[in-house]
Structure formats: C-alpha cells, structure tokens
Design an enzyme around this catalytic site. Structure first.
Site, PDB file in Angstrom:
ATOM      1  N   ASP A   1       0.851  -1.200   0.000  1.00  0.00           N
ATOM      2  CA  ASP A   1       0.000   0.000   0.000  1.00  0.00           C
ATOM      3  C   ASP A   1       0.882   1.244   0.000  1.00  0.00           C
ATOM      4  O   ASP A   1       2.020   1.204   0.459  1.00  0.00           O
ATOM      5  CB  ASP A   1      -0.851   0.069   1.276  1.00  0.00           C
ATOM      6  CG  ASP A   1      -1.703  -1.162   1.473  1.00  0.00           C
ATOM      7  OD1 ASP A   1      -2.027  -1.823   0.474  1.00  0.00           O
ATOM      8  OD2 ASP A   1      -2.018  -1.454   2.637  1.00  0.00           O
TER       9      ASP A   1
HETATM   10  N1  URA Z   1      -1.032  -5.988   3.894  1.00  0.00           N
HETATM   11  C1  URA Z   1      -1.513  -4.736   3.938  1.00  0.00           C
HETATM   12  O1  URA Z   1      -2.535  -4.481   4.550  1.00  0.00           O
HETATM   13  N2  URA Z   1      -0.836  -3.771   3.289  1.00  0.00           N
HETATM   14  C2  URA Z   1       0.297  -3.976   2.633  1.00  0.00           C
HETATM   15  O2  URA Z   1       0.881  -3.045   2.083  1.00  0.00           O
HETATM   16  C3  URA Z   1       0.804  -5.289   2.586  1.00  0.00           C
HETATM   17  C4  URA Z   1       0.122  -6.287   3.228  1.00  0.00           C
END
Ligand code: URA
Length: 234
Positions: free
Chosen positions: A106
């Site tokens: 993310d």
């Molecule tokens: N899980 C998440 O919630 N975000 C990420 O960036 C990676 C795994």
C-alpha cells in the site's frame, strides 16, 4: 539468434530503440573498460558484464530482479495518481525493459518490494501455491492481546473472501508485532488486524520467503538481487 551488436545490446538494456542506441554511441557516450566505443554495429560473442552509458556503469543484464526499500507515500503503479511511483526510484530505462512490481505494498506501507521484468518469476513469487511466507512488522493503535493473537492464528473471515485467512506465525518484537502470511490479498494485514478489533498504524514488509529486506539500502534505495536470492525465490 541475431548477432549481438552494440546497438542491440544497448536497446535490450532499455537505452531506447536501436536508432536511439546508435545515437548514444555516435555521441561518444558509451564506454567499455574505460574506452569509448565508436561503432554501434560492433559485435559481441558474449555479453560483457558491464557497459558504461552516459556515466552510468550498467550491468548488461536484460533480466531484471531488483530489491527496493519502498518508503511510505509512494505507489506501486506505473500510473501513480496521488503520490510518486516506485518506478521513479529506479533507473528510467527499467520501465522500457518492462519492469513490474512483484505484488504490491500500500502507499502507506514501507519495506521490501521486489521488481522484475520476468513474468515467470513474478508469478512464482506471487503465487500462494509456492508457499513463500511474507513477514510484516506492524505497530498497532491498541495493545495486542493473547485473544487477538489466537484469533489471527486460527483464521479470520475478511469481507469478500470465501475462506478464513490466517496468520502463519506471530512474534512480538519490542513494541511491534511481526506477522507472517502466505497470501497477498488486498490490504490483507490491515484487514486482519481490523477483524480482531485492532488497527495497524505502521506496516513494513521485512521478508519474502528466504529474502530479507536489506536495510543498508535506506528508504528509497535499491539493488539487484544476488544470483543466490533469485535462485532461492525461483
Ligand atoms: N497488507 C496490507 O494491509 N498492506 C500492505 O501493504 C501489505 C500487506
């Protein structure tokens, strides 16, 4: 197989079309072992290890396997809308070579991100069947309880998923929790902690299978994976 000429070699390394590669040579910007190369059609029996283009000493690989220490506020997309793109953190020529991110983090997550232009490799590393555990170090808004740990290890139902998803390992590391998962579902770690009544504040990926984040890179830094790392992931 077509003869490997200098212009072909440069084009395969993302230095533009063959015509553009020829211009780089004619401008005197291409060097091998400290000597300027003048003939774009010179032939190589095998790829030299490095070639210097416009001052950049570049390995002549056409297969890219890259580790990036992704900072927060950077998106894993070629067409990033709200932030910078991770592809702006590596040489521009990698985009011409077809580089993609292997899975995603993310925008507000940081840590280990792999990039490659090899479809098979990307598929293998992403595939839950390959069973590579991904480990994340998270800090939480609320105290992490034994009950939450037990629920995560037993599996939680996430919206739009058919089966419970489970944490494969959980360890406490100072004020953080290190959690390992086998899949890479959308916002998976954040949704898992939300499902047990907690909230992820910061999230950093620290490893994918046997390959750990190289902290010496510093946030925003990158390097090529070693042959051993590529083999361990393949
Ligand atoms: N899980 C998440 O919630 N975000 C990420 O960036 C990676 C795994």
């Amino acid at each position: 197989m077509a003869t490997l000429t200098l212009e072909r070699l440069l084009a395969s390394m993302g230095f533009g079309s063959r015509k553009e590669a020829r211009s780089l040579v004619r401008m005197g910007l291409v060097e091998l072992d400290g000597k300027v190369l003048e003939d774009p059609f010179m032939e190589f029996k095998e790829r030299p290890e490095f070639i210097t283009v416009n001052g950049e000493e570049a390995p002549t690989v056409d297969k890219l396997y890259v580790m990036l220490y992704k900072p927060t506020d950077v998106e894993c997309s070629h067409n990033a809308r709200d932030h910078k793109s991770v592809f702006e953190l590596v040489p521009e020529r990698f985009t011409a070579m077809g580089i993609q991110s292997v899975g995603r983090l993310d925008a507000d997550s940081s840590g280990l991100l792999l990039l490659s232009n090899q479809g098979d490799f990307i598929h293998k590393v992403e595939s839950p069947k390959k069973g590579l555990l991904k480990k994340y170090r998270v800090t939480l808004a609320r105290p992490f309880t034994e009950a939450q740990k037990a629920e995560l290890l037993a599996g939680v139902m996430l919206k739009d998923e058919r089966r419970p998803v489970l944490a494969r390992e959980i360890e406490i590391d100072g004020d953080a929790v290190v959690v390992a998962i086998g899949e890479g579902l959308y916002h998976q770690v954040r949704r898992m902690f939300a499902a047990v009544g907690n909230h992820v504040e910061t999230l950093e990926r620290i490893s994918i299978g046997p390959v750990a984040l190289d902290r010496s890179l510093g946030e925003g830094g990158w390097r090529f994976l070693t042959d051993e790392e590529v083999a361990a992931l393949s």
